[in-house]
Design a protein around this motif. Structure first.
Motif, short mmCIF file in Angstrom:
data_model
loop_
_atom_site.label_atom_id
_atom_site.label_comp_id
_atom_site.label_asym_id
_atom_site.label_seq_id
_atom_site.Cartn_x
_atom_site.Cartn_y
_atom_site.Cartn_z
N ALA A 236 0.72 -1.11 -0.10
CA ALA A 236 0.09 -0.06 0.01
C ALA A 236 0.83 1.28 -0.06
O ALA A 236 0.45 2.35 -0.61
CB ALA A 236 -0.94 0.08 1.18
N GLY A 237 1.89 1.26 0.94
CA GLY A 237 2.59 2.45 0.86
C GLY A 237 3.59 2.49 -0.77
O GLY A 237 3.77 3.65 -0.84
N ALA A 238 3.81 1.66 -1.29
CA ALA A 238 4.59 1.78 -2.91
C ALA A 238 3.31 2.50 -3.60
O ALA A 238 3.79 3.05 -4.39
CB ALA A 238 4.98 0.26 -3.16
N LEU A 239 2.06 1.93 -3.43
CA LEU A 239 1.07 2.48 -4.08
C LEU A 239 0.74 3.95 -3.89
O LEU A 239 0.71 4.80 -4.69
CB LEU A 239 -0.16 1.62 -4.05
CG LEU A 239 -1.43 2.14 -4.73
CD1 LEU A 239 -1.54 2.25 -6.20
CD2 LEU A 239 -2.70 1.42 -4.18
N GLN A 240 0.91 4.15 -2.57
CA GLN A 240 0.72 5.75 -2.11
C GLN A 240 2.04 6.54 -2.71
O GLN A 240 1.55 7.71 -3.11
CB GLN A 240 0.65 5.72 -0.75
CG GLN A 240 -0.48 5.14 0.04
CD GLN A 240 -0.34 4.68 1.40
OE1 GLN A 240 0.29 5.38 2.01
NE2 GLN A 240 -1.22 3.66 1.94
N GLN A 241 3.08 5.91 -2.78
CA GLN A 241 4.11 6.89 -3.33
C GLN A 241 3.82 7.05 -4.86
O GLN A 241 4.27 8.11 -5.34
CB GLN A 241 5.71 5.99 -2.99
CG GLN A 241 6.64 6.72 -3.72
CD GLN A 241 7.92 6.02 -3.40
OE1 GLN A 241 8.33 5.31 -2.42
NE2 GLN A 241 8.96 6.14 -4.40
N MET A 242 3.40 6.23 -5.42
CA MET A 242 3.08 6.10 -6.78
C MET A 242 1.91 7.36 -7.23
O MET A 242 2.14 8.11 -7.88
CB MET A 242 2.46 4.98 -7.62
CG MET A 242 2.28 5.28 -9.06
SD MET A 242 1.14 3.77 -9.43
CE MET A 242 2.60 2.88 -10.17
N MET A 243 1.01 7.26 -6.17
CA MET A 243 -0.11 8.44 -6.50
C MET A 243 0.36 9.63 -6.03
O MET A 243 0.14 10.43 -6.63
CB MET A 243 -1.07 8.14 -5.43
CG MET A 243 -1.79 6.79 -5.82
SD MET A 243 -2.86 6.84 -7.24
CE MET A 243 -2.27 5.69 -8.21
N LEU A 244 1.35 9.63 -5.02
CA LEU A 244 1.86 11.12 -4.81
C LEU A 244 2.87 11.65 -6.00
O LEU A 244 2.96 12.65 -6.43
CB LEU A 244 2.80 11.01 -3.60
CG LEU A 244 3.43 12.19 -3.24
CD1 LEU A 244 2.16 13.08 -2.84
CD2 LEU A 244 4.20 12.15 -1.96
N SER A 245 3.80 10.44 -6.48
CA SER A 245 4.46 10.92 -7.68
C SER A 245 3.65 11.47 -9.02
O SER A 245 3.86 12.39 -9.52
CB SER A 245 5.30 9.69 -8.06
OG SER A 245 5.93 9.97 -9.38
N MET A 246 2.55 11.02 -9.15
CA MET A 246 1.55 11.29 -9.96
C MET A 246 0.96 12.54 -10.12
O MET A 246 0.91 13.41 -10.86
CB MET A 246 0.60 10.31 -10.27
CG MET A 246 1.08 9.00 -10.90
SD MET A 246 0.00 7.30 -10.85
CE MET A 246 -1.51 8.15 -11.89
N LEU B 36 0.82 9.25 -16.55
CA LEU B 36 1.26 7.81 -17.00
C LEU B 36 2.69 7.52 -17.19
O LEU B 36 2.90 6.41 -17.00
CB LEU B 36 0.44 7.86 -18.65
CG LEU B 36 0.72 6.55 -19.33
CD1 LEU B 36 0.09 5.56 -18.77
CD2 LEU B 36 0.32 6.71 -20.79
N TRP B 37 3.45 8.53 -17.56
CA TRP B 37 4.95 8.11 -17.45
C TRP B 37 5.39 7.89 -15.98
O TRP B 37 6.07 6.86 -15.97
CB TRP B 37 5.67 9.35 -17.89
CG TRP B 37 5.29 9.87 -19.36
CD1 TRP B 37 4.74 8.97 -20.50
CD2 TRP B 37 5.70 10.99 -20.07
NE1 TRP B 37 4.76 9.73 -21.49
CE2 TRP B 37 5.12 10.89 -21.57
CE3 TRP B 37 6.13 11.93 -19.73
CZ2 TRP B 37 5.39 11.98 -22.43
CZ3 TRP B 37 6.36 13.22 -20.75
CH2 TRP B 37 5.92 13.17 -22.06
N SER B 38 4.80 8.72 -15.17
CA SER B 38 5.06 8.49 -13.87
C SER B 38 4.82 6.91 -13.38
O SER B 38 5.49 6.29 -12.51
CB SER B 38 4.69 9.41 -12.83
OG SER B 38 5.22 10.57 -13.17
N GLN B 39 3.46 6.64 -13.64
CA GLN B 39 2.99 5.28 -13.26
C GLN B 39 3.55 4.17 -13.89
O GLN B 39 4.13 3.34 -13.19
CB GLN B 39 1.41 5.32 -13.77
CG GLN B 39 0.66 4.26 -13.20
CD GLN B 39 -0.71 4.19 -13.80
OE1 GLN B 39 -0.97 4.50 -15.03
NE2 GLN B 39 -1.53 4.43 -12.97
N LEU B 40 4.00 4.28 -15.22
CA LEU B 40 4.64 3.16 -16.08
C LEU B 40 6.09 2.97 -15.42
O LEU B 40 6.58 2.01 -15.01
CB LEU B 40 4.64 3.53 -17.44
CG LEU B 40 3.56 3.45 -18.12
CD1 LEU B 40 3.75 3.96 -19.61
CD2 LEU B 40 2.95 1.91 -18.50
#
Length: 511
Positions: A130-140, A162-166
């Motif tokens: 969940a923390g890894a997902l949250q980091q992705m959401m914050l990055s996006m 999309l670039w950040s997500q990928l």
């Protein structure tokens, strides 16, 4: 012995089994495809289907909504570029997907991608994932805010999330499917500098995060331009020669925005304090030729959008460092006074429970002979529970050396204390009743009182790792000193004790 296994955590990349690289690549490809193991968010899918059924908003509004889910965008891109729907020109963005497929077909396709899941239930025992997902959401979200500043009228802005997500998908897939390896890569301190996860993954498997991300793109047959973009973002865009990928000032500025967003989010999720964030913002803003003040303001705005995205996913149990509010620009309220918009994060109970579930499960798990053990996951989960769950500013793991009569700092999550304080401590010290870490060793109990280990940082807590009646390690956590610091409240102490009890009576063969 458990004590030795704890000491080895800081230099344990050699434990990664041979063949892990190809195994991970196969796992990641299987998780990315429609019907793959990584689930879509039930909450977001419901909202998307509702809006798609009535054609509410335009392609830009719907693309923004769908971009929040970690796997819907890549599955939609794969569908739109499949033999059934492809045309002469490849589809490279979510808006392009919706324009290509239409609202109805886009909505219908969500049902083909697998059964969406309640994220709150899925991640209840997966706090690290969940923390890894949250980091992705914050990055996006940071990427969106920076893109809005540096290229406000560019039609390419929607591609930044999309670039950040990928480029972060392999990380969240790894945390989801192999939390032991995810944790070990974070804990290994044999290398130095930023981005230890990326460096350690490359050293352990021979492949970088971006190489895994490109493999995901290729497995889904995404357009070559998309995988090239993912590969391009492995290095700072300002270090690339112009002409190595699509030309154009807006494009280059947005590449820089995406790269910078990932780096800022990564630093924020290290909970390392304002100093490293300020240093990073100053360094990268100059290299990217961005206005530092504008980038700081973008970082200050991102937590508000982050909370909204997490709510769209139907998730609770998150918080960001309080200092991010300092970067937010003030607005004039209805009373004419400048004010700030405060993000509303999850309660303590919502934050700590996923960590408790994951910790208890990992401590009970038994690794097969050729399998990575669960000790890295249990340790990393505890450190994150103390900082991300309980809102301590720093958490430290000490290893025990009874032969030398000392405990030594093994790993610190949060701001590193001064070197003269981050040292071994004597178990036989005269004033050990005033030393919370040493007191916890001798009493084998949780300790909340005594003298702080690091300057005046208080309140604090210390508790032992106990196996077969012996103490093999000590966890210590504290909060940064403030003039008006308050003692831990009862419910906070209860949560600390719950963590501590999990480490009482650890199996002697636990690894």
């Amino acid at each position: 012995m458990l004590s030795e296994r704890i000491k080895q955590l800081s230099d344990s990349l050699s434990l990664v089994p041979q063949g892990t690289a190809s195994l991970l690549e196969n796992y990641f490809a299987g998780m990315a495809i429609k019907g793959g193991e990584y689930p879509m968010s039930l909450s977001l899918v419901h909202e998307a289907r509702k809006l798609l059924s009535i054609g509410a908003g335009g392609p830009d509004v719907m693309a923004d909504l769908l971009s929040t889910d970690p796997v819907i965008p890549i599955r939609l891109l794969a569908l739109a570029n499949s033999a059934m729907y492809s045309r002469n020109n490849p589809v490279e963005s979510l808006q392009g997907v919706i324009q290509h497929l239409g609202f109805r077909r886009t909505g219908d396709s969500l049902a083909e991608f697998g059964d969406p899941k309640n994220y709150q239930a899925v991640f209840l025992g997966r706090a690290l994932a969940a923390g890894a997902l949250q980091q992705m959401m914050l990055s996006m979200e940071i990427g969106r805010e920076i893109a809005r500043v540096v290229a406000p009228r560019s039609p390419l802005r929607e591609r930044v999330p999309l670039w950040s997500q990928l480029t972060r998908l392999p990380v969240i897939f790894l945390a989801y499917i192999r939390p032991q390896l995810f944790s070990l890569l974070h804990l290994d301190q044999s290398q130095e500098g930023r981005n230890l996860l990326e460096r350690n993954l490359k050293k352990a498997t021979g492949r970088s995060i971006h190489e895994y991300a490109v493999a995901i793109c290729d497995s889904l047959a995404l357009p070559l331009s998309v995988s090239k973009m993912v590969s391009f973002l492995e290095l700072p865009p300002w270090n690339r020669r112009t002409g190595s990928i699509e030309e154009g000032r807006d494009f280059i500025m947005l590449c820089r925005a995406s790269f910078l967003a990932n780096r800022i989010a990564e630093e924020i999720f290290r909970f390392s304090g304002t100093g490293p964030i300020d240093d990073l913002l100053d360094e990268y803003s100059e290299k990217a030729e961005f206005d530092p003040a504008a980038i700081r303001a973008a970082v200050g705005e991102a937590p508000l959008g982050f909370v909204r995205r997490m709510e769209l996913l139907g998730m609770k149990g998150y918080r960001l460092p309080a200092y991010l509010l300092d970067y937010q620009e003030e607005i004039v309220g209805a009373d004419g006074k400048p004010t700030k918009r405060i993000p509303h994060y999850s309660s303590l109970a919502e934050r700590i429970n996923p960590f408790l579930y994951e910790l208890r499960a990992s401590l009970k798990a038994k690794a097969e002979p050729n399998e990575l053990g669960y000790l890295p996951q249990a340790v990393f989960c505890t450190l994150h529970a103390l900082v991300r769950g309980l809102a301590f500013d720093r958490a430290v793991l000490y290893s025990v050396d009874e032969t030398n009569g000392t405990i030594s700092p093994q790993y610190c999550f949060g701001p590193h204390p001064p070197a003269y304080q981050y040292v071994a401590r004597r178990l036989g010290a005269d004033k050990r009743n005033l030393m919370p870490d040493i007191h916890a060793f001798h009493t084998k109990q949780t300790v909340f009182h005594g003298d702080p280990l690091f300057g005046e940082d208080w309140p604090f807590a210390a508790f032992p790792i106990v196996s077969e009646g012996r103490v093999h390690g000590i966890f210590y956590a504290d909060k940064k000193h403030h003039p008006n610091s308050l003692a831990l409240e009862t419910h906070e102490q209860v949560a600390v004790v719950a963590l501590a009890e999990s480490w009482q009576g650890v199996r002697a063969d636990f690894r």
